[in-house]
Design a protein around this motif. Structure first.
Motif, PDB file in Angstrom:
ATOM      1  N   ASN A  26       0.820  -1.210   0.000  1.00  8.90           N
ATOM      2  CA  ASN A  26       0.000   0.000   0.000  1.00  8.90           C
ATOM      3  C   ASN A  26       0.850   1.255   0.000  1.00  8.90           C
ATOM      4  OD1 ASN A  26      -2.361  -1.472  -0.012  1.00  8.90           O
ATOM      5  ND2 ASN A  26      -2.656  -1.374   2.205  1.00  8.90           N
ATOM      6  N   ALA A  27       1.857   1.291   0.849  1.00  7.78           N
ATOM      7  CA  ALA A  27       2.718   2.472   0.912  1.00  7.78           C
ATOM      8  C   ALA A  27       3.515   2.632  -0.370  1.00  7.78           C
ATOM      9  CB  ALA A  27       3.647   2.386   2.119  1.00  7.78           C
ATOM     10  N   ALA A  29       2.729   1.599  -3.376  1.00  2.50           N
ATOM     11  CA  ALA A  29       1.848   2.040  -4.460  1.00  2.50           C
ATOM     12  C   ALA A  29       1.498   3.513  -4.307  1.00  2.50           C
ATOM     13  CB  ALA A  29       0.575   1.189  -4.481  1.00  2.50           C
ATOM     14  N   ALA A  30       1.226   3.954  -3.078  1.00  5.01           N
ATOM     15  CA  ALA A  30       0.880   5.355  -2.851  1.00  5.01           C
ATOM     16  C   ALA A  30       2.052   6.265  -3.187  1.00  5.01           C
ATOM     17  CB  ALA A  30       0.447   5.552  -1.401  1.00  5.01           C
ATOM     18  N   LYS A  33       2.582   6.748  -6.863  1.00 10.21           N
ATOM     19  CA  LYS A  33       1.558   7.609  -7.459  1.00 10.21           C
ATOM     20  C   LYS A  33       1.660   9.054  -6.955  1.00 10.21           C
ATOM     21  CE  LYS A  33      -1.821   3.875  -8.012  1.00 10.21           C
ATOM     22  NZ  LYS A  33      -3.136   3.349  -7.554  1.00 10.21           N
ATOM     23  N   HIS A  34       2.674   9.334  -6.144  1.00 12.12           N
ATOM     24  CA  HIS A  34       2.871  10.656  -5.548  1.00 12.12           C
ATOM     25  C   HIS A  34       1.738  11.008  -4.588  1.00 12.12           C
ATOM     26  CE1 HIS A  34       6.268  11.915  -8.267  1.00 12.12           C
ATOM     27  NE2 HIS A  34       5.789  10.877  -8.898  1.00 12.12           N
ATOM     28  N   ASP A  35       1.083  10.007  -4.045  1.00  7.64           N
ATOM     29  CA  ASP A  35       0.086  10.228  -3.003  1.00  7.64           C
ATOM     30  C   ASP A  35       0.817  10.106  -1.669  1.00  7.64           C
ATOM     31  OD1 ASP A  35      -2.028  10.363  -1.272  1.00  7.64           O
ATOM     32  OD2 ASP A  35      -3.233   8.818  -2.260  1.00  7.64           O
ATOM     33  N   TYR A  36       1.531  11.182  -1.322  1.00 12.29           N
ATOM     34  CA  TYR A  36       2.442  11.118  -0.192  1.00 12.29           C
ATOM     35  C   TYR A  36       1.701  11.049   1.136  1.00 12.29           C
ATOM     36  CZ  TYR A  36       5.677  12.461  -3.859  1.00 12.29           C
ATOM     37  OH  TYR A  36       6.400  12.506  -5.019  1.00 12.29           O
ATOM     38  N   ARG A  37       0.523  11.636   1.201  1.00 17.47           N
ATOM     39  CA  ARG A  37      -0.232  11.559   2.447  1.00 17.47           C
ATOM     40  C   ARG A  37      -0.643  10.117   2.741  1.00 17.47           C
ATOM     41  NH1 ARG A  37      -5.414  11.980   4.609  1.00 17.47           N
ATOM     42  NH2 ARG A  37      -5.454  13.024   6.635  1.00 17.47           N
ATOM     43  N   ALA A  38      -1.085   9.397   1.703  1.00 13.64           N
ATOM     44  CA  ALA A  38      -1.447   7.992   1.906  1.00 13.64           C
ATOM     45  C   ALA A  38      -0.225   7.175   2.298  1.00 13.64           C
ATOM     46  CB  ALA A  38      -2.087   7.425   0.639  1.00 13.64           C
ATOM     47  N   ALA A  39       0.919   7.466   1.664  1.00 17.93           N
ATOM     48  CA  ALA A  39       2.150   6.772   2.040  1.00 17.93           C
ATOM     49  C   ALA A  39       2.499   7.064   3.489  1.00 17.93           C
ATOM     50  CB  ALA A  39       3.294   7.194   1.120  1.00 17.93           C
ATOM     51  N   ASN A  42       0.221   5.107   5.856  1.00 19.42           N
ATOM     52  CA  ASN A  42       0.576   3.684   5.870  1.00 19.42           C
ATOM     53  C   ASN A  42       1.846   3.447   6.676  1.00 19.42           C
ATOM     54  OD1 ASN A  42      -1.063   1.667   4.075  1.00 19.42           O
ATOM     55  ND2 ASN A  42      -1.089   3.604   2.959  1.00 19.42           N
TER      56      ASN A  42
END
Length: 302
Positions: A26-27, A29-30, A33-39, A42
C-alpha cells in the motif's frame, strides 16, 4: 529547508524518487503515485518496521506530503539504520553531508554512515539488488564513504544498467525510467541524450510522472541540446494533469517562457491550479493528527 543534492547527475529529474526495497504494497503504491499523504499514513501505522521508518524519513527529508523537517528525517533514518537498513544508512550520510538551514553539515558523521551504507549495499548488490548496485556506483563515483574509484563506480553502474535494461525491455516502467537516467547522466555508459529520450519516453507513455517531468526538463534546458518548447509543454502537461503541484508550476513556467499570444493566460491557469492543490493539501495535513510530526526524544541524534 534541506539543501539539494546534485550527486549522480540527477540535476533536474527528481533525485528523491528512488524506487526500492520491500515496502508494504500500500505504501509503495501510494508513493509511486505521488500520493504522499497515503504513504505517510501507511508508514505511520507500521512504526517499528525499518522500511516504514525509512519511508517516513524520506517524506520529511524532501517535504513530500509534510513540511520539510530535517530533524524528523534524521530521526527516522536513524531508527531504520539502527535496524541495519543500508538505504537509511546512505540517507543519513547524505543528510549529515548536506545539513539544512538550522544544522551545519557534519562531514565526520556523514562519512561514518556512508561507510556503513557501502558495507550493507555491497551485500545487497552482490545478491542482485539493482538499486543497491546503482547507489554503489554513485558512491564510488562521488567518493562517499570511500576513496573515489572510477573502476568500481563503472563496475556497479554497468551491473545496474544490465538489470535495468533487461526489465525495461520487458516493459517495466521504473526500469525504463532508470535506464533513461543512466544514459542521460553517463553512468556506466557514454552519455547519450537520444537513448535517454527513447527510454524515458517509453516510461512516460505508460504515464510515469517522473519520466514525463524529466522529458519536460530535457526539452526546456539548453544543457541537453534538445530545446523544444512544444515538446516540453506536451510532457509537462501530461505530468500536470496527474495533479502534482510541482509539475503544474513547471508547466506554468514553460508557457510563460514560450510567450505565444494565449500562453500568459494558460500559464496563470496552471499556476492557480498548483497553488490551489498545495493549499488543499496543507489544509488536509494540518487538520489531521495522523500527519503531525512526533515529539523527538531529547536523546535522538540530529
Amino acid at each position: 529547508m534541506v539543501r539539494n543534492h546534485y550527486g549522480y547527475g540527477l540535476l533536474l529529474c527528481l533525485v528523491f524518487l528512488q524506487p526500492a526495497y520491500a515496502q508494504t504494497d500500500n505504501a509503495k503504491a501510494a508513493f509511486a503515485k505521488h500520493d504522499y499523504r497515503a504513504a505517510l499514513l501507511n508508514w505511520q501505522a507500521e512504526q517499528g518496521d525499518a522500511t516504514a521508518q525509512y519511508g517516513l524519513g524520506r517524506l520529511y527529508f524532501f517535504g513530500l506530503g509534510v513540511q520539510p523537517d530535517f530533524k524528523q528525517a534524521v530521526f527516522w533514518f536513524r531508527e531504520a539504520a539502527d535496524q541495519n537498513n543500508p538505504y537509511a544508512e546512505f540517507r543519513l550520510g547524505l543528510a549529515y553531508s548536506l545539513g539544512d538551514d538550522e544544522a551545519a553539515p557534519d562531514p565526520e558523521q556523514a562519512n561514518i554512515w556512508f561507510q556503513k551504507a557501502i558495507a550493507g549495499l555491497s551485500k545487497a548488490a552482490k545478491n542482485g539488488d539493482v538499486m543497491a548496485q546503482y547507489l554503489l556506483g554513485g558512491m564510488y563515483s562521488q567518493g562517499e564513504g570511500a576513496v573515489p574509484d572510477a573502476m568500481m563506480a563503472n563496475f556497479w553502474f554497468q551491473k545496474a544498467m544490465g538489470s535495468f535494461r533487461e526489465a525495461a525491455e520487458q516493459g517495466t516502467t521504473s526500469a525504463q525510467y532508470w535506464l533513461g537516467q543512466m544514459y542521460l547522466n553517463g553512468q556506466g555508459v557514454s552519455r547519450d541524450v537520444d537513448q535517454a529520450i527513447i527510454w524515458l519516453s517509453k516510461a512516460a507513455e505508460q504515464n510515469d510522472l517522473d519520466a514525463q517531468l524529466c522529458l519536460g526538463e530535457i526539452y526546456t534546458y539548453a544543457q541537453y541540446d534538445r530545446k523544444d518548447s512544444d515538446l516540453a509543454i506536451k510532457w509537462l502537461t501530461k505530468a500536470a494533469e496527474q495533479g502534482e503541484p510541482g509539475a503544474q508550476k513547471r508547466l506554468s513556467a514553460a508557457y510563460a517562457a514560450r510567450a505565444r499570444p494565449t500562453d500568459a493566460a494558460t500559464s496563470a491557469y496552471w499556476y492557480r491550479r498548483a497553488t490551489a492543490t498545495e493549499a488543499s493539501s496543507a489544509a488536509t495535513n494540518s487538520s489531521s493528527d495522523a500527519v503531525k510530526p512526533i515529539n523527538l526524544p531529547s536523546s535522538s541524534k540530529n
